[in-house]
Design a protein around this motif. Structure first.
Motif, PDB file in Angstrom:
ATOM      1  N   ASP A  44      -6.099  -1.616  -5.072  1.00  0.00           N
ATOM      2  CA  ASP A  44      -7.259  -1.114  -5.819  1.00  0.00           C
ATOM      3  C   ASP A  44      -8.032  -2.240  -6.504  1.00  0.00           C
ATOM      4  N   SER A  45      -7.788  -3.474  -6.078  1.00  0.00           N
ATOM      5  CA  SER A  45      -8.468  -4.630  -6.660  1.00  0.00           C
ATOM      6  C   SER A  45      -9.841  -4.838  -6.034  1.00  0.00           C
ATOM      7  N   ARG A  46     -10.757  -5.424  -6.819  1.00  0.00           N
ATOM      8  CA  ARG A  46     -12.066  -5.863  -6.328  1.00  0.00           C
ATOM      9  C   ARG A  46     -12.333  -7.269  -6.849  1.00  0.00           C
TER      10      ARG A  46
ATOM     11  N   GLU B 103      -3.708   4.340   0.128  1.00  0.00           N
ATOM     12  CA  GLU B 103      -4.810   3.558  -0.450  1.00  0.00           C
ATOM     13  C   GLU B 103      -6.066   3.592   0.421  1.00  0.00           C
TER      14      GLU B 103
ATOM     15  N   THR C  77      -9.758  -3.962 -11.577  1.00  0.00           N
ATOM     16  CA  THR C  77      -8.819  -2.917 -11.188  1.00  0.00           C
ATOM     17  C   THR C  77      -9.475  -1.557 -11.386  1.00  0.00           C
ATOM     18  N   ASP C  78      -9.035  -0.582 -10.631  1.00  0.00           N
ATOM     19  CA  ASP C  78      -9.593   0.768 -10.707  1.00  0.00           C
ATOM     20  C   ASP C  78      -9.400   1.326 -12.117  1.00  0.00           C
TER      21      ASP C  78
ATOM     22  N   THR D 186       0.815  -1.214   0.000  1.00  0.00           N
ATOM     23  CA  THR D 186       0.000   0.000   0.000  1.00  0.00           C
ATOM     24  C   THR D 186       0.850   1.266   0.000  1.00  0.00           C
TER      25      THR D 186
ATOM     26  N   THR E 243      -4.517   5.203   5.417  1.00  0.00           N
ATOM     27  CA  THR E 243      -4.327   3.795   5.055  1.00  0.00           C
ATOM     28  C   THR E 243      -4.051   2.913   6.268  1.00  0.00           C
TER      29      THR E 243
ATOM     30  N   ASP F 289      -1.598  -6.572 -11.615  1.00  0.00           N
ATOM     31  CA  ASP F 289      -2.996  -6.205 -11.419  1.00  0.00           C
ATOM     32  C   ASP F 289      -3.945  -7.360 -11.721  1.00  0.00           C
TER      33      ASP F 289
ATOM     34  N   LEU G 290     -11.849  -3.509  -0.670  1.00  0.00           N
ATOM     35  CA  LEU G 290     -11.128  -4.773  -0.815  1.00  0.00           C
ATOM     36  C   LEU G 290     -11.297  -5.634   0.434  1.00  0.00           C
TER      37      LEU G 290
ATOM     38  N   SER H 262      -8.818   5.104   0.187  1.00  0.00           N
ATOM     39  CA  SER H 262     -10.093   5.062  -0.529  1.00  0.00           C
ATOM     40  C   SER H 262     -10.409   3.678  -1.086  1.00  0.00           C
ATOM     41  N   HIS H 263      -9.393   2.828  -1.216  1.00  0.00           N
ATOM     42  CA  HIS H 263      -9.585   1.506  -1.810  1.00  0.00           C
ATOM     43  C   HIS H 263      -9.715   0.376  -0.787  1.00  0.00           C
TER      44      HIS H 263
END
Length: 234
Positions: free
Chosen positions: A91-93, A19, A195-196, A16, A50, A149, A26, A21-22
């Motif tokens: 930033d992964s989902r 991060e 990914t974002d 990180t 973070t 990613d 996650l 906001s992400h």
């Protein structure tokens, strides 16, 4: 529903840097296996919330001495307590139920002979992103070159046999996967990893792809990694 105790053999490592906001999103995706998995955040000097967010979610936070993703990933792996390692970008989902596919892989003894990657996806309806996803899928399958990613699921034995992550600010993913595929194959997990889209939406996709291709060529030629990083983020 998959029981979380089945995942007692997996460590999830996330590098990180600012991060905040992400991470909550996650963490929500990872919640189904949190109780018995080993979740590690390796922070490169964040100045936002973070670390506070990670601590609120009771995540193991390691503060890196360097703002260097390769170093952070390597440090996280060295602290991992489980047999399997899952490396993810912050930033992964993930889609609901993704853990079932991972469970199926890690419960198969033959799976440790391979490295595994997710299908690259971007949550944006523009046609150009579908073309990008197809190009990444073809590259990953035929050239055996998935990038960071797309995540990386790998058994500790194969990870260390391949030399692990090098302390590179950029191309650390390509560097490791190149060494892995000298002796072993990479395979699809057959689950999506989103990914974002902001980093792609900010610039023309074709121009960005060409720029990245040139940077990879310079990396293969031994170009200074710090300069490559500066060019990438410029």
């Amino acid at each position: 529903m998959v029981k979380s105790q089945k995942f007692s053999t997996i460590s999830i490592i996330i590098p990180t840097l600012n991060e905040a906001s992400h991470l909550p999103l996650l963490f929500a995706d990872l919640n189904s296996l949190r109780s018995n998995s080993d979740l590690i955040i390796v922070d490169g000097g964040s100045t936002d919330l973070t670390i506070s967010i990670a601590q609120i979610h009771r995540v193991n936070v390691i503060e890196s001495l360097e703002k260097n993703r390769g170093y952070q990933l390597s440090l996280g792996a060295s602290k991992a307590r489980r047999d399997w390692l899952l490396f993810l970008h912050a930033d992964s989902r993930l889609d609901p139920g993704w853990e079932k596919s991972v469970l199926k892989i890690i419960m198969n003894k033959k799976s440790k002979d391979f490295a595994w990657y997710f299908d690259f996806k971007i949550k944006n309806n523009n046609l150009e992103f579908r073309v990008l996803e197809l190009a990444v899928a073809l590259r990953s399958f035929f050239l055996q070159k998935p990038y960071g990613d797309q995540g990386l699921l790998i058994h500790k034995d194969l990870y260390y046999h391949s030399g692990g992550f090098s302390c590179l600010k950029i191309m650390e993913d390509l560097d490791l996967i190149t060494r892995v595929t000298k002796t072993n194959e990479v395979k699809r997990i057959r689950e999506n990893l989103y990914t974002d889209d902001k980093k792609w939406a900010k610039s023309n996709i074709i121009k960005r792809a060409v720029k990245n291709s040139k940077l990879r060529k310079k990396w293969r030629q031994g170009y200074n990694n710090d300069r490559l990083s500066e060019e990438y983020y410029s």
